[in-house]
Design a protein around this motif. Structure first.
Motif, PDB file in Angstrom:
ATOM      1  N   GLY A  41      -8.277 -11.082 -20.024  1.00 13.16           N
ATOM      2  CA  GLY A  41      -8.170  -9.478 -20.626  1.00 13.16           C
ATOM      3  C   GLY A  41      -8.350  -9.281 -18.715  1.00 13.16           C
ATOM      4  N   PRO A  42      -8.744  -7.980 -19.165  1.00 16.44           N
ATOM      5  CA  PRO A  42      -8.091  -6.533 -17.980  1.00 16.44           C
ATOM      6  C   PRO A  42      -9.050  -6.880 -16.752  1.00 16.44           C
ATOM      7  N   GLN A  43      -8.991  -6.914 -15.189  1.00 19.83           N
ATOM      8  CA  GLN A  43     -10.222  -7.494 -14.396  1.00 19.83           C
ATOM      9  C   GLN A  43     -10.324  -6.131 -13.543  1.00 19.83           C
ATOM     10  N   VAL A  44     -11.291  -5.312 -13.281  1.00 19.02           N
ATOM     11  CA  VAL A  44     -10.888  -4.214 -12.745  1.00 19.02           C
ATOM     12  C   VAL A  44     -12.004  -3.784 -12.023  1.00 19.02           C
ATOM     13  N   VAL A  45     -11.464  -3.314 -10.380  1.00 13.64           N
ATOM     14  CA  VAL A  45     -11.620  -3.046  -9.059  1.00 13.64           C
ATOM     15  C   VAL A  45     -11.673  -1.689  -9.242  1.00 13.64           C
ATOM     16  N   LYS A  46     -12.446  -0.273  -9.604  1.00 14.61           N
ATOM     17  CA  LYS A  46     -11.786   1.163  -9.643  1.00 14.61           C
ATOM     18  C   LYS A  46     -12.968   1.653  -8.068  1.00 14.61           C
ATOM     19  N   ASP A  47     -11.995   2.549  -7.348  1.00 11.54           N
ATOM     20  CA  ASP A  47     -12.788   2.759  -6.642  1.00 11.54           C
ATOM     21  C   ASP A  47     -14.170   2.266  -5.469  1.00 11.54           C
ATOM     22  N   PHE A  48     -13.608   1.629  -5.243  1.00  7.35           N
ATOM     23  CA  PHE A  48     -14.879   0.180  -4.625  1.00  7.35           C
ATOM     24  C   PHE A  48     -14.479   0.407  -3.017  1.00  7.35           C
ATOM     25  N   TYR A  49     -15.924   1.290  -2.251  1.00  9.05           N
ATOM     26  CA  TYR A  49     -15.102   1.488  -0.458  1.00  9.05           C
ATOM     27  C   TYR A  49     -16.954   0.459  -0.480  1.00  9.05           C
ATOM     28  N   LEU A  50     -16.670  -0.011   1.011  1.00  6.92           N
ATOM     29  CA  LEU A  50     -18.122  -0.079   1.519  1.00  6.92           C
ATOM     30  C   LEU A  50     -19.498   0.409   2.358  1.00  6.92           C
ATOM     31  N   ARG A  51     -20.377  -0.109   1.738  1.00 13.23           N
ATOM     32  CA  ARG A  51     -21.524   1.238   2.076  1.00 13.23           C
ATOM     33  C   ARG A  51     -21.823  -0.229   2.765  1.00 13.23           C
ATOM     34  N   PRO A  52     -22.779   0.545   4.344  1.00 13.35           N
ATOM     35  CA  PRO A  52     -23.498  -0.163   5.084  1.00 13.35           C
ATOM     36  C   PRO A  52     -23.996  -0.244   4.697  1.00 13.35           C
ATOM     37  N   ASP A  53     -25.098   0.361   4.216  1.00 15.46           N
ATOM     38  CA  ASP A  53     -26.740  -0.092   3.967  1.00 15.46           C
ATOM     39  C   ASP A  53     -27.069  -0.770   2.384  1.00 15.46           C
ATOM     40  N   ARG A  54     -25.914  -1.205   1.837  1.00 19.82           N
ATOM     41  CA  ARG A  54     -25.774  -2.631   1.072  1.00 19.82           C
ATOM     42  C   ARG A  54     -25.669  -3.824   2.129  1.00 19.82           C
ATOM     43  N   LEU A  55     -25.084  -4.033   3.162  1.00 23.63           N
ATOM     44  CA  LEU A  55     -25.079  -4.828   3.905  1.00 23.63           C
ATOM     45  C   LEU A  55     -26.516  -5.168   4.612  1.00 23.63           C
ATOM     46  N   LYS A  56     -27.049  -6.480   4.136  1.00 19.63           N
ATOM     47  CA  LYS A  56     -28.073  -7.311   4.508  1.00 19.63           C
ATOM     48  C   LYS A  56     -27.475  -8.321   5.339  1.00 19.63           C
ATOM     49  N   LEU A  57     -26.840  -8.651   6.459  1.00 25.54           N
ATOM     50  CA  LEU A  57     -25.969  -9.082   6.823  1.00 25.54           C
ATOM     51  C   LEU A  57     -26.012  -8.506   8.382  1.00 25.54           C
ATOM     52  N   PRO A  58     -26.145  -9.198   9.135  1.00 21.84           N
ATOM     53  CA  PRO A  58     -25.895  -8.549  10.651  1.00 21.84           C
ATOM     54  C   PRO A  58     -24.096  -9.255  11.286  1.00 21.84           C
ATOM     55  N   PHE A  59     -23.546  -8.048  10.632  1.00 21.36           N
ATOM     56  CA  PHE A  59     -21.958  -8.159  11.312  1.00 21.36           C
ATOM     57  C   PHE A  59     -21.658  -7.952  12.483  1.00 21.36           C
ATOM     58  N   PRO A  60     -21.460  -8.367  14.086  1.00 22.44           N
ATOM     59  CA  PRO A  60     -20.893  -7.185  14.808  1.00 22.44           C
ATOM     60  C   PRO A  60     -19.735  -6.903  14.377  1.00 22.44           C
ATOM     61  N   THR A  61     -19.732  -5.997  16.188  1.00 24.27           N
ATOM     62  CA  THR A  61     -18.497  -5.096  15.889  1.00 24.27           C
ATOM     63  C   THR A  61     -17.490  -5.556  14.839  1.00 24.27           C
ATOM     64  N   GLY A  62     -16.618  -5.504  14.613  1.00 23.61           N
ATOM     65  CA  GLY A  62     -14.865  -6.161  14.953  1.00 23.61           C
ATOM     66  C   GLY A  62     -14.205  -6.505  13.304  1.00 23.61           C
ATOM     67  N   ASP A  63     -13.224  -6.839  14.225  1.00 26.28           N
ATOM     68  CA  ASP A  63     -12.342  -6.243  12.670  1.00 26.28           C
ATOM     69  C   ASP A  63     -11.885  -8.355  11.593  1.00 26.28           C
ATOM     70  N   TYR A  64     -12.326  -7.703  10.520  1.00 28.66           N
ATOM     71  CA  TYR A  64     -12.557  -9.148   9.003  1.00 28.66           C
ATOM     72  C   TYR A  64     -11.843  -9.295   8.463  1.00 28.66           C
ATOM     73  N   MET A  65     -11.753 -10.451   7.791  1.00 27.71           N
ATOM     74  CA  MET A  65     -10.958 -10.980   6.589  1.00 27.71           C
ATOM     75  C   MET A  65     -11.766 -11.709   5.462  1.00 27.71           C
ATOM     76  N   LEU A  66     -11.677 -11.186   4.507  1.00 23.50           N
ATOM     77  CA  LEU A  66     -12.473 -11.758   3.782  1.00 23.50           C
ATOM     78  C   LEU A  66     -11.209 -12.399   2.364  1.00 23.50           C
ATOM     79  N   SER A  67     -11.384 -13.130   2.761  1.00 20.65           N
ATOM     80  CA  SER A  67     -10.311 -14.619   1.204  1.00 20.65           C
ATOM     81  C   SER A  67     -11.139 -15.269   0.348  1.00 20.65           C
ATOM     82  N   LEU A  68     -10.742 -14.400  -0.650  1.00 21.07           N
ATOM     83  CA  LEU A  68     -11.064 -14.642  -1.954  1.00 21.07           C
ATOM     84  C   LEU A  68     -10.417 -14.984  -2.820  1.00 21.07           C
TER      85      LEU A  68
END
Ligand SMILES: *[C@@H]1O[C@H](CO)[C@@H](O)[C@H](O)[C@H]1NC(C)=O
Ligand SMILES: *[C@@H]1O[C@H](CO)[C@@H](O)[C@H](O)[C@H]1NC(C)=O
Ligand SMILES: *[C@@H]1O[C@H](CO)[C@@H](O)[C@H](O)[C@H]1NC(C)=O
Ligand SMILES: *[C@@H]1O[C@H](CO)[C@@H](O)[C@H](O)[C@H]1NC(C)=O
Ligand SMILES: *[C@@H]1O[C@H](CO)[C@@H](O)[C@H](O)[C@H]1NC(C)=O
Length: 182
Positions: free
Chosen positions: A129-156
């Motif tokens: 049935g329906p699979q929904v992702v609604k008004d999802f925005y990225l929250r840096p405070d939730r990111l427990k990974l050390p990301f260097p500044t840059g542009d990324y792609m997440l492929s699923l």
């Protein structure tokens, strides 16, 4: 496959990073691409971004699984832009039904934790049935990974019964707050 070494290093990095708080100013989506590879099993109705503020871009995805899926794996890859997107750290295949029973992969756990509040996918198999992702925005405070500044792609790439059914690829920017991190 994500090697044990990389997993170990990432766990260490996660620990270090929870001590040194993540000061990001910008963490936002820049593009999204969705593709069904089998429209008799999965159809997309909607897949788009909407900028609501300079630093906030909402991701909406709406699709339907037409027949119950109880054999799901997810091929997750992260790429970092450096004259084209190059593989970066994460290249893992996760058993989706096992993951829903127990969050067994720390990296996928971080990704899942970022968006589960905005979606209806936190439940056990089967999925239909329906699979929904609604008004999802990225929250840096939730990111427990050390990301260097840059542009990324997440492929699923979502795989049912060992066959790829649909792709959800998002690109995002991560720009560290240089003032705060000094
Ligand atoms: C998503 O990204 C993967 C990895 O780069 C690629 O193989 C696939 O073709 C992409 N899918 C779409 C719909 O662009
Ligand atoms: C496409 O979906 C149908 C309906 O669920 C399924 O029977 C078929 O095996 C799928 N084909 C592929 C190539 O995955
Ligand atoms: C998703 O798309 C379907 C089909 O177009 C629609 O009926 C449904 O209301 C949409 N759901 C959301 C949450 O936008
Ligand atoms: C799904 O949500 C429940 C609470 O509603 C939470 O306890 C559980 O950890 C979540 N599942 C995953 C895989 O994060
Ligand atoms: C998923 O389906 C594939 C192909 O049908 C099968 O080889 C595999 O054992 C199944 N995995 C699980 C966990 O049932």
């Amino acid at each position: 496959m994500l090697s044990k070494l990389v997993t170990g290093l990432l766990c260490a990095a996660v620990l270090i990073n929870t001590l040194v708080l993540n000061d990001a100013v910008v963490f936002r989506f820049t593009n999204v691409v969705c593709l069904s590879r089998n429209e008799s099993w999965f159809v997309f109705h909607n897949c788009r971004l909407k900028a609501v503020r300079r630093d906030r871009v909402l991701l909406n995805i709406n699709g339907t699984i037409l027949h119950p899926a109880d054999n799901i794996s997810i091929h997750a890859q992260i790429f970092k832009k450096a004259s084209g997107f190059k593989p970066w750290l994460v290249n893992a295949k996760v058993d989706g039904c096992r993951f829903m029973r127990r969050n067994y992969n720390p990296i996928i756990g971080i990704i899942f934790d970022l968006f589960q509040d905005f979606s209806n996918i936190n439940h056990s198999c089967p999925f239909v049935g329906p699979q929904v992702v609604k008004d999802f925005y990225l929250r840096p405070d939730r990111l427990k990974l050390p990301f260097p500044t840059g542009d990324y792609m997440l492929s699923l790439i979502w795989i049912f019964d060992n066959r790829p059914q649909f792709d959800t690829n998002v690109t995002f920017s991560f720009i560290e707050d240089l003032l705060k991190s000094n």
